[in-house]
Design a protein around this motif. Structure first.
Motif, PDB file in Angstrom:
ATOM      1  N   ASP A   1       5.965   1.422   0.598  1.00 19.84           N
ATOM      2  CA  ASP A   1       5.054   1.390   1.682  1.00 19.84           C
ATOM      3  C   ASP A   1       5.103   2.521   2.579  1.00 19.84           C
TER       4      ASP A   1
ATOM      5  N   ASP B   1       6.479   6.404   3.383  1.00 17.19           N
ATOM      6  CA  ASP B   1       6.581   7.772   3.046  1.00 17.19           C
ATOM      7  C   ASP B   1       8.099   8.032   3.148  1.00 17.19           C
TER       8      ASP B   1
ATOM      9  N   ASN C   1       4.590  -0.248  -5.191  1.00 18.03           N
ATOM     10  CA  ASN C   1       3.649   0.318  -5.797  1.00 18.03           C
ATOM     11  C   ASN C   1       3.621   1.400  -6.634  1.00 18.03           C
ATOM     12  N   ARG C   2       2.720   1.326  -7.513  1.00 17.22           N
ATOM     13  CA  ARG C   2       2.513   2.494  -8.674  1.00 17.22           C
ATOM     14  C   ARG C   2       1.445   3.367  -8.103  1.00 17.22           C
ATOM     15  N   THR C   3       1.938   4.676  -8.039  1.00 18.55           N
ATOM     16  CA  THR C   3       0.776   5.799  -7.902  1.00 18.55           C
ATOM     17  C   THR C   3       0.250   6.110  -9.170  1.00 18.55           C
ATOM     18  N   GLU C   4      -0.664   6.890  -8.903  1.00 21.72           N
ATOM     19  CA  GLU C   4      -1.714   7.205 -10.070  1.00 21.72           C
ATOM     20  C   GLU C   4      -0.897   7.982 -11.167  1.00 21.72           C
TER      21      GLU C   4
ATOM     22  N   VAL D   1       6.438   3.834  -5.809  1.00 24.05           N
ATOM     23  CA  VAL D   1       6.648   4.021  -4.385  1.00 24.05           C
ATOM     24  C   VAL D   1       6.694   2.764  -3.503  1.00 24.05           C
TER      25      VAL D   1
ATOM     26  N   LYS E   1       0.848  -1.124  -0.038  1.00 28.08           N
ATOM     27  CA  LYS E   1       0.000   0.030  -0.091  1.00 28.08           C
ATOM     28  C   LYS E   1       0.865   1.387  -0.128  1.00 28.08           C
ATOM     29  N   ALA E   2       1.004   2.175  -1.094  1.00 24.06           N
ATOM     30  CA  ALA E   2       1.669   3.145  -1.078  1.00 24.06           C
ATOM     31  C   ALA E   2       1.742   4.121  -0.249  1.00 24.06           C
ATOM     32  N   GLU E   3       2.889   4.159   0.491  1.00 22.86           N
ATOM     33  CA  GLU E   3       3.287   5.165   1.443  1.00 22.86           C
ATOM     34  C   GLU E   3       2.312   5.211   2.727  1.00 22.86           C
TER      35      GLU E   3
ATOM     36  N   LYS F   1       1.830   7.016 -11.985  1.00 21.02           N
ATOM     37  CA  LYS F   1       2.824   6.120 -12.567  1.00 21.02           C
ATOM     38  C   LYS F   1       4.132   6.099 -11.812  1.00 21.02           C
ATOM     39  N   LYS F   2       4.426   6.859 -10.614  1.00 23.23           N
ATOM     40  CA  LYS F   2       5.515   6.754 -10.043  1.00 23.23           C
ATOM     41  C   LYS F   2       5.568   5.430  -9.290  1.00 23.23           C
TER      42      LYS F   2
END
Ligand code: NDP
Length: 283
Positions: A241, A243, A231-234, A239, A210-212, A236-237
């Protein structure tokens, strides 16, 4: 500011040592061999298989790639594994997961000869790990332990919090930390007061997906942070789990995503394959 644990550089160094080992074995006519089995054409799985194949080539490891159709039956796959179990050229068998739904994954894993189970997923290997007497250690957790070693982290008496309890990352890495005399807490989706538990950790290992989701202010000053998440953010970066930017100011050492745990997984697969070949030399 935390030291960034450079998984790419550590992995490259280890791969050089592995390649040197392979040369020495090949000179004795004992080149290690890995068989990678891919069923179906999931794009991510295909990418992983290609990466594994390339890594083998670069390290001088003999490799076989078995690409089977999505419609392959369980019996066909089990027959292939049986052949590979008996193939003298093969020291490691890796079946890329996930498998199509007509195939029982547990049955497939349990059919692999535990002495060729370089992924370390066979219940025999899981049991040996739990008993503190491992044969093959699963590659991602094994890679995490190498990163900690290379960073000079002694786990004795440390509070380790593992977030995630999967059979491929969370549970085995927790067992490995326990074997190194850490006090280990395993957290999961039903854990209460996650932030409070993370805040007590000397070492945080995040394997959630789960992103950050693990905030920088949760991290204890001076803690070591290992971020397994991809994880890919919206936007497309890629990242992890954790921050990262916020954790950087509190941690003493932290793995980046990408370039932290990621490169270590295939490196440890190569290491396990070479180890398997060496074991066959022993009486
Ligand atoms: P799984 O989905 O199998 O497991 C995720 C774990 O996280 C589960 O135990 C789940 O709990 C727990 N979880 C989910 N939500 C929360 C939450 N809100 N709070 C606390 N715990 C939570 O994932 P994997 O272990 O396979 O992978 C984890 C991550 O690591 C993924 O991003 C994956 O891509 C990455 N990965 C990276 C590798 C690498 O080479 N770098 C290799 C393997 C994985 P519960 O059990 O209760 O559902």
């Amino acid at each position: 500011m935390a030291t960034i644990i450079d998984g790419k550089a550590i992995s490259e160094r280890l791969r050089e040592t592995i390649a040197a080992d392979v040369v020495a074995l090949a000179e004795r006519g004992m080149t290690p061999g890995l068989a990678v089995v891919l069923v179906g054409d999931d794009p991510a799985s295909r990418t992983y298989v290609t990466m594994k194949e390339k890594a083998c080539q670069k390290a001088g490891i003999y490799s076989q790639e078995h690409k089977l159709a999505e419609t392959t039956s369980e019996a066909e796959l089990l027959a292939l594994i049986d052949r590979l179990n008996r193939d003298e050229r093969i020291d490691g068998i890796l079946v890329q997961l996930p498998l199509p739904k007509q195939i029982d994954t547990s049955r497939v894993i349990e059919t692999i000869d535990p002495h060729k189970d370089v992924d370390g997923f066979h219940p025999y290997n899981f049991g040996r790990l739990a008993a503190g007497n491992p044969l093959f250690q699963p590659c991602t957790p094994y890679g995490i332990m190498k990163l900690l070693d290379e960073t000079g982290v002694d786990l004795t008496g440390k509070e380790v919090v593992v977030v995630g309890r999967s059979n491929i990352v969370g549970k085995p890495v927790a067992l490995m930390c326990l074997a190194r005399h850490a006090t280990v807490t395993i957290c999961h989706s039903r854990t209460r007061e996650l932030a409070k538990r993370v805040a007590q950790a000397d070492v945080v290992i995040a394997a959630v997906g789960k992103a950050e989701m693990i905030k920088g202010y949760w991290i204890k000053e001076g803690a070591v942070v290992i971020d397994v998440g991809i994880n890919r953010t919206e936007g497309k970066k890629l990242v992890g789990d954790v921050d990262f930017e916020a954790a950087l100011c509190r941690a003493s050492a932290i793995t980046p995503v990408p370039g932290g745990v990621g490169p270590m997984t295939i490196t440890m697969l190569l290491a396990n394959t070479v180890e398997s070949r060496k074991r066959r030399l022993q009486p």
